[in-house]
Design a protein around this motif. Structure first.
Motif, short mmCIF file in Angstrom:
data_model
loop_
_atom_site.label_atom_id
_atom_site.label_comp_id
_atom_site.label_asym_id
_atom_site.label_seq_id
_atom_site.Cartn_x
_atom_site.Cartn_y
_atom_site.Cartn_z
N SER A 1 0.27 -2.64 7.49
CA SER A 1 -0.36 -3.74 6.76
C SER A 1 0.26 -3.91 5.38
CB SER A 1 -1.87 -3.52 6.63
OG SER A 1 -2.14 -2.29 5.98
N GLN A 2 0.81 -2.83 4.84
CA GLN A 2 1.52 -2.89 3.56
C GLN A 2 2.67 -1.90 3.62
OE1 GLN A 2 -0.73 -2.83 -0.18
NE2 GLN A 2 0.78 -1.45 -1.04
N ALA A 3 3.86 -2.40 3.47
CA ALA A 3 5.04 -1.55 3.58
C ALA A 3 5.36 -0.91 2.24
CB ALA A 3 6.24 -2.36 4.07
N GLY A 4 5.44 0.40 2.25
CA GLY A 4 5.85 1.10 1.03
C GLY A 4 7.35 1.06 0.86
N THR A 5 7.78 1.20 -0.38
CA THR A 5 9.21 1.17 -0.66
C THR A 5 9.51 1.96 -1.92
OG1 THR A 5 11.09 -0.26 -1.21
CG2 THR A 5 8.93 -0.99 -1.93
N ASN A 6 10.67 2.59 -1.95
CA ASN A 6 11.12 3.24 -3.18
C ASN A 6 12.18 2.40 -3.88
OD1 ASN A 6 13.30 3.56 -1.51
ND2 ASN A 6 13.38 5.80 -1.63
N HIS A 7 12.26 1.13 -3.48
CA HIS A 7 13.27 0.24 -4.08
C HIS A 7 12.68 -0.71 -5.12
CE1 HIS A 7 16.15 1.75 -1.22
NE2 HIS A 7 15.43 1.31 -0.20
N LEU A 8 11.38 -0.60 -5.37
CA LEU A 8 10.79 -1.41 -6.44
C LEU A 8 11.43 -1.04 -7.77
CD1 LEU A 8 6.94 -1.53 -5.73
CD2 LEU A 8 8.54 -3.44 -5.75
N LYS A 9 11.83 -2.03 -8.50
CA LYS A 9 12.48 -1.78 -9.78
C LYS A 9 11.46 -1.47 -10.86
CE LYS A 9 16.50 -4.70 -8.81
NZ LYS A 9 17.30 -5.87 -9.26
N ASN A 10 11.88 -0.68 -11.84
CA ASN A 10 11.01 -0.40 -12.99
C ASN A 10 10.74 -1.68 -13.77
OD1 ASN A 10 11.10 2.34 -12.42
ND2 ASN A 10 12.80 2.72 -13.82
N GLU A 11 9.53 -1.80 -14.28
CA GLU A 11 9.28 -2.84 -15.26
C GLU A 11 10.00 -2.45 -16.55
OE1 GLU A 11 5.26 -4.56 -15.90
OE2 GLU A 11 5.47 -3.73 -17.91
N TYR A 12 10.67 -3.40 -17.16
CA TYR A 12 11.42 -3.13 -18.40
C TYR A 12 11.11 -4.25 -19.38
CZ TYR A 12 15.25 -1.42 -21.32
OH TYR A 12 15.99 -0.89 -22.35
N PRO B 1 6.73 2.12 -10.92
CA PRO B 1 5.62 1.65 -10.08
C PRO B 1 4.56 2.74 -9.89
CG PRO B 1 7.74 1.10 -9.11
CD PRO B 1 8.03 2.02 -10.24
N ALA B 2 3.33 2.32 -9.66
CA ALA B 2 2.27 3.26 -9.29
C ALA B 2 2.64 3.94 -7.98
CB ALA B 2 0.94 2.52 -9.14
N VAL B 3 2.18 5.17 -7.77
CA VAL B 3 2.64 5.95 -6.60
C VAL B 3 2.22 5.30 -5.29
CG1 VAL B 3 2.68 8.10 -7.90
CG2 VAL B 3 0.61 7.46 -6.66
N SER B 4 1.11 4.55 -5.27
CA SER B 4 0.68 3.93 -4.02
C SER B 4 1.69 2.92 -3.49
CB SER B 4 -0.68 3.25 -4.21
OG SER B 4 -0.60 2.26 -5.22
N ALA B 5 2.56 2.40 -4.37
CA ALA B 5 3.55 1.41 -3.95
C ALA B 5 4.61 2.01 -3.03
CB ALA B 5 4.22 0.78 -5.18
N TYR B 6 4.73 3.33 -2.98
CA TYR B 6 5.79 3.97 -2.19
C TYR B 6 5.40 4.14 -0.71
CZ TYR B 6 7.86 5.28 -6.69
OH TYR B 6 8.41 5.26 -7.95
N TYR B 7 4.12 3.99 -0.38
CA TYR B 7 3.65 4.44 0.92
C TYR B 7 3.21 3.29 1.83
CZ TYR B 7 3.71 9.02 -1.23
OH TYR B 7 4.11 10.17 -1.86
N ASN B 8 3.51 3.45 3.13
CA ASN B 8 3.01 2.53 4.14
C ASN B 8 1.50 2.66 4.28
OD1 ASN B 8 5.61 1.73 4.72
ND2 ASN B 8 5.75 2.81 6.67
N SER B 9 0.87 1.53 4.57
CA SER B 9 -0.54 1.52 4.95
C SER B 9 -0.62 0.96 6.36
CB SER B 9 -1.34 0.65 3.98
OG SER B 9 -2.67 0.54 4.39
N TYR B 10 -1.29 1.71 7.26
CA TYR B 10 -1.36 1.33 8.67
C TYR B 10 -2.77 0.79 8.98
CZ TYR B 10 2.87 4.17 8.88
OH TYR B 10 4.12 4.70 8.65
N ALA B 11 -3.03 -0.40 8.51
CA ALA B 11 -4.35 -0.99 8.71
C ALA B 11 -4.22 -2.36 9.36
CB ALA B 11 -5.11 -1.09 7.39
N GLY B 12 -3.17 -2.54 10.17
CA GLY B 12 -2.93 -3.83 10.79
C GLY B 12 -3.93 -4.17 11.87
#
Length: 795
Positions: free
Chosen positions: A563-574, A540-551
């Protein structure tokens, strides 16, 4: 990241230095040296090196060298599909044409542009329906992708005059390619070799929208008796924004030093420096396009305090500076053993701003409320998005040749540091900012504690380690060739979310095994079949790992919620990619027919946010199947005429429904986004050595921008024309040439591609009965008719 035509040693100086013959000879020489590590060129069977790439050379007052298909097709002998653009074609295109534009009519290539001459960073490419972030970009063995989002920015790459060839490998990357994301293929860029004697090349261009550009390349020739030769070039470009206020400027330097010795050993030091200040080409929604056409989202020429103040062009100035440096070395110890090593380093800084407003109260710094800011309520500001990144690495491989085997064992290491910030900059009464780079604390809007007020901030470090091993097997006098390889990629990322909130540290460890197999069978000396099965992955692109606090709350007021929850559990595209094809390399015709099939898991779609397309978000679209056929053909020149044609049929299918908003969208069976069913490219060139002309055409059928297929852009057909005249030598000037390039000659008004996607454009009822609101995708607006005149000469 090399066999010459026979007349190299005795060719006159002007032919070696600045003629198409020199460019083509250099291209072929580099093709020899850039063979992949598992298939080193020095071990190829003799007949594999005899492909006719220089079609003919007619000795006359002006030498004539034209590749097949007008320079758009070259014979290939590997186990994977690849299309290559040669120097002969580039020599008659607009001098500042980007690498994307130069491959735009190759099979499967869909280039999305905003300006006619390739200066703007608002551009993208997709190949076989796979977006530009799914391609690897490699210059002489060093990676060029953005380290955070994987995109490629061709306006930062080398100047067109310094390429020897550009290869578009549609299926997958090579075994040894230093890329992490190339599920959609690989763009391989090759530099010219420095000339053998001192001299140079210069050009000047002027055209539509006040476009002007100067270019000069100086060649050292052999320095003393060292065997070292080199070149350095400089270009300066200016162009006005054709549909909004503002202008683009670009300064660029390329350089290369080359030393060759022994029986095939060589070492280079090369690099590119780029500094640009570009204007923003606004994207549009389909509704706005139908209502306002090319005026959609148009930025104002003058600052207008009040309602439209955020739409002023100076608030969207995009300054960037990049530096790429590499030192590829090939050591050939004897007939059996050789070693390749390519150390590289790069740095980049850019600011991608847009106009916004701030109030003195009611703001949040992450999840933390801010008592007050030193601004007036509703004050216009620049909302900056700065990215500073550093990258360094090395790719090395040891080769061993034994009987019919070419073994390779290699290792790639890459370290990157990416720091992204979203500060704000105040502007004056005229709408201009003190510092458009936003890289100094004193120019940013500060909180009461003296720290910059940031809408977001994260800092990410990455380490990639890859081990690969392979064998190129050549049997039956190379009539049968097989490539067997395996690559193990390990990616470790760690970083910090630098605004207050529930998230601070982020870490991720990923590991992917990537086996591959390829086969090529020469049925006759002119006919061959090939097939391959390759595996690819993309983190995943690095921005997918981080929370965004724009609620915001129910009344639309900021509340600092996630407003967007980051996660390190997104699986790799294969993905597993398969190709089966046929090639014909005859005395007259060069052609290929390739059937392909992709199966994706955890398909990742990157898209720009609605309020700022420069901010990348990632969508996991689950499974996808893509299959189709590519056709490409070109002939050798006949009575100075050489045609070229390409065709692609593409069928894609989203294989699952997508969960959103607490419900499920019925997307299974829908066509994937950015995936036109049909594409056609064609070119027809006339070149008698003095007068030349070439017309090219590209057609693309409609493509969807939403996963629900409820919005699409219509089909596109555009055509370009190049024509010019090469003069005989005039004094110390060698082959001065006048050239006119006309783009979009029918002046089409069209949408050139999809920028930001959406799950659904219109309100849709989910499978569980929930009403899911639609959102408008964003599109690139293609440039109108434009003309550019150029004068070039060697010396």
């Amino acid at each position: 990241m090399r066999s010459f035509f026979s007349g190299r040693k005795t060719a006159p100086f002007f032919l070696l230095l600045c003629s198409p013959g020199w460019a083509l000879a250099t291209s072929e020489k580099q093709a020899h040296k850039s063979a992949t590590p598992h298939h080193p060129a020095e071990h190829q069977a003799p007949h594999a090196m005899q492909a006719k790439q220089v079609e003919y050379i007619t000795t006359r007052a002006t030498p004539e060298v034209v590749q097949r298909g007008g320079g758009l097709i070259r014979p290939q002998h590997g186990t994977q599909s690849i299309s290559e653009v040669g120097r002969s074609y580039m020599d008659i295109q607009a001098p500042m044409a980007s690498a994307f534009q130069l491959v735009s009519i190759l099979p499967g290539a869909n280039v999305m542009t905003s300006d006619p001459f390739g200066i703007s960073p608002n551009t993208n490419i997709s190949v076989r329906g796979l977006n530009g972030d799914a391609l690897g970009y490699v210059l002489e063995g060093m990676p060029l992708n953005d380290i955070a989002a994987y995109n490629g920015y061709p306006n930062q790459f080398a100047d067109t005059e310094n390429y020897s060839k550009i290869g578009l490998q549609q299926g997958s990357a090579d075994l040894d390619s230093p890329v992490l994301n190339a599920a959609g293929g690989l763009m391989k860029l090759s530099f010219l070799d420095p000339a053998l004697k001192p001299g140079g090349f210069a050009s000047f261009s002027y055209g539509a929208f006040n476009t002007r550009r100067g270019f000069i390349r100086l060649e050292t020739g052999e320095i003393g008796h060292s065997g070292v030769r080199g070149f350095v070039s400089y270009s300066n470009t200016h162009a006005d924004n054709w549909r909004s206020g503002g202008y683009d400027t670009r300064q660029h330097i390329d350089f290369r030093l080359l030393k060759e010795w022994g029986q095939g050993s060589h070492a280079s030091l090369l690099g590119s420096w780029n500094k640009a200040d570009t204007s923003y080409y606004p994207f549009t929604s389909l509704a706005d396009w139908k209502t306002y056409g090319t005026h959609s989202g148009k930025l104002t020429q003058h600052f207008q305090p009040g309602e439209n103040s955020t739409n002023y062009w100076r608030l969207a100035r995009d300054p960037e500076e990049t530096l790429y440096v590499g030192a590829p070395v090939h050591l050939r110890f004897n007939q059996r053993f050789s070693f390749d090593i390519t150390p590289y380093a790069q740095s980049a800084y850019g600011n991608f701003p847009y106009g916004s407003t701030l109030s003195s109260t009611g703001n949040y710094y992450g999840s933390q409320p801010v008592a007050s800011l030193p601004v007036k309520d509703g004050q216009t500001v620049r909302a900056d998005y700065t990215q500073r990144s550093y990258r360094a690495g090395v790719n090395m491989a040891f080769h061993a040749h034994y009987k019919w085997n070419d073994f390779v064992m290699g290792y790639w290491y890459d370290y990157s540091d990416d720091n992204e910030r979203q500060p704000f900059t105040s502007v004056g009464d005229d709408g201009s900012a003190t510092n458009i780079w936003a890289d100094k604390r004193r120019n940013r809007i500060l909180m009461s504690d003296g720290n910059p007020y940031l809408a977001g901030a994260f800092h990410t470090m990455s380490q990639a380690n890859a081990l690969y091993i392979g064998d190129h097997i050549s049997l039956m006098d190379d009539r049968l060739a097989m490539d067997i390889g395996f690559k193990e990629v390990m990616l470790h990322r760690w970083g910090t979310n630098d605004v207050p909130g529930s998230q601070r540290n982020v870490t991720s460890n990923r590991q992917e095994p990537l086996p591959r197999f390829g086969l090529r069978w020469n049925i006759t000396k002119q006919d061959q079949i090939f097939l391959n099965v390759n595996t690819n992955f993309r983190a995943p692109a690095v921005s997918a790992y981080y929370n965004s606090y724009a609620g915001v709350d129910a009344n639309g007021a900021a509340n600092g919620a996630i407003s967007q929850a980051g996660t390190n559990h997104l699986k790799n595209e294969y993905s597993v990619a398969e190709e089966f094809g046929y090639r014909r390399t005859g005395d007259w015709l060069t052609a290929s027919l390739t059937f392909f099939n992709y199966n994706f898991r955890n398909r990742q779609i990157q898209t720009g946010e609605a309020n700022n397309p420069n901010i990348i978000t990632t969508i996991n679209a689950g499974k996808q199947t893509s299959r189709g056929v590519d056709v490409e053909l070109g002939t050798r020149p006949w009575h100075h005429i050489s045609p070229y044609a390409s065709f692609e049929y593409l069928h894609t299918s989203i294989d699952n429904n997508i969960a959103t908003g607490g419900d499920i969208l019925p997307t299974a069976g829908k066509t994937a986004i950015r995936s036109p069913h049909f594409q056609v490219g064609a070119g027809l060139r006339y070149d008698d050595g003095h007068f030349f002309s070439m017309i090219t055409m590209h057609y693309m059928s409609h493509q969807y921008s939403t996963f629900m297929n409820d919005e699409r852009i219509p089909s596109i057909m555009t055509a370009d024309l190049s024509l010019g005249y090469r003069f005989n030598n005039v004094g110390f000037l060698h082959q001065p040439t006048l050239r006119l390039n006309l783009s979009n000659i029918s002046n089409q008004r069209y949408l050139s591609g999809v920028n930001s996607t959406a799950l659904n454009a219109h309100d849709t009822t989910g499978l569980h009965g929930t009403r899911i609101s639609g959102s408008a995708p964003g599109y690139y607006i293609g440039a109108p008719f434009a003309a550019l005149a150029s004068l070039t000469a060697g010396f």
